[in-house]
Design a protein around this motif. Structure first.
Motif, PDB file in Angstrom:
ATOM      1  N   GLU A  22       0.821  -1.203   0.000  1.00  0.00           N
ATOM      2  CA  GLU A  22       0.000   0.000   0.000  1.00  0.00           C
ATOM      3  C   GLU A  22       0.862   1.262   0.000  1.00  0.00           C
ATOM      4  N   THR A  25       1.567   3.592  -3.015  1.00  0.00           N
ATOM      5  CA  THR A  25       0.590   4.547  -3.530  1.00  0.00           C
ATOM      6  C   THR A  25       0.614   5.879  -2.783  1.00  0.00           C
ATOM      7  N   ASP A 103      -7.613   5.431   0.913  1.00  0.00           N
ATOM      8  CA  ASP A 103      -7.958   4.351  -0.008  1.00  0.00           C
ATOM      9  C   ASP A 103      -9.124   4.748  -0.908  1.00  0.00           C
ATOM     10  N   ALA A 104     -10.131   5.384  -0.340  1.00  0.00           N
ATOM     11  CA  ALA A 104     -11.292   5.793  -1.134  1.00  0.00           C
ATOM     12  C   ALA A 104     -10.899   6.790  -2.217  1.00  0.00           C
ATOM     13  N   ILE A 106      -7.975   7.034  -3.673  1.00  0.00           N
ATOM     14  CA  ILE A 106      -7.244   6.275  -4.694  1.00  0.00           C
ATOM     15  C   ILE A 106      -8.227   5.490  -5.562  1.00  0.00           C
ATOM     16  N   ASN A 107      -9.201   4.849  -4.928  1.00  0.00           N
ATOM     17  CA  ASN A 107     -10.179   4.059  -5.670  1.00  0.00           C
ATOM     18  C   ASN A 107     -11.062   4.924  -6.567  1.00  0.00           C
ATOM     19  N   GLY A 110      -8.938   5.856  -9.518  1.00  0.00           N
ATOM     20  CA  GLY A 110      -8.730   4.696 -10.373  1.00  0.00           C
ATOM     21  C   GLY A 110      -9.958   4.390 -11.218  1.00  0.00           C
ATOM     22  N   MET A 111     -11.129   4.487 -10.608  1.00  0.00           N
ATOM     23  CA  MET A 111     -12.361   4.231 -11.361  1.00  0.00           C
ATOM     24  C   MET A 111     -12.564   5.311 -12.420  1.00  0.00           C
ATOM     25  N   TRP A 126     -21.023   1.481  -6.176  1.00  0.00           N
ATOM     26  CA  TRP A 126     -20.141   2.213  -5.282  1.00  0.00           C
ATOM     27  C   TRP A 126     -20.867   2.433  -3.967  1.00  0.00           C
TER      28      TRP A 126
END
Length: 179
Positions: A22, A25, A103-104, A106-107, A110-111, A126
């Motif tokens: 992790e 990132t 994390d959210a 990054i996600n 990414g999406m 989501w």
């Protein structure tokens, strides 16, 4: 394993349990420790902590940090906490809350990249208000935009308060500046 997020002058701005993978990132200055130091676990409110020579120390001596630096560190922590607390979006037609921890973020990015690249074109499930919800691409883009606006507004607020701290002429004026 824990990651300690640091300011440029090594004040500890936050921490979280993590994995080695992790950390690849992370975009913030950080250090890794195997165990969370006791001084962090037992940190008193309004006590600043700094990474010095491989250990965490309390910074509570008036000579250790200026009132301006202490206030800026306090505001930085408050800004990060407000960002990470999440945001509300009406993308689904009514207000829903969305996670916005590291994390959210990054996600979400990414999406959005997958959408932009044409990899994702259909419904996107989501978490909204703690439950999985189906989003169209347009709705997801609105969620992303709302998250970005949330973050930018809070960072803008931080910069406004930072300017006030730097312009303050006394400790009393500095102390009067609150998040």
């Amino acid at each position: 394993m824990y990651v300690l997020f640091l300011t440029d002058d090594n004040l500890i701005r936050g921490y979280k349990e993590t994995t080695q993978e992790e950390t690849e990132t992370f975009k913030l200055k950080f250090i890794l420790v195997d165990e969370l130091p006791a001084v962090i676990r037992n940190q008193k409110q309004n006590t600043l902590l700094r990474w010095v020579d491989g250990q965490v120390i309390e910074v509570n001596s008036p000579s250790a940090v200026s009132p301006q630096d202490a206030k800026l560190a306090e505001l930085n922590v408050a800004c990060n906490a407000a960002i990470l607390a999440g945001f509300t979006s009406n993308a689904l037609g009514s207000p829903h809350t969305y996670d916005f921890d590291y994390d959210a973020q990054i996600n979400l990015g990414g999406m959005l990249n997958a959408i932009t690249a044409g990899i994702v074109t259909g419904a996107i499930v989501w978490k909204a208000s703690g439950l999985p919800e189906s989003h169209t691409v347009a709705q997801f883009k609105t969620v992303f935009a709302d998250g970005l606006a949330h973050k930018n507004a809070l960072i803008g607020h931080f910069w406004t308060l930072k300017a006030a701290v730097l312009a303050a002429q006394s400790t009393e004026e500095i102390d009067a500046i609150v998040w």
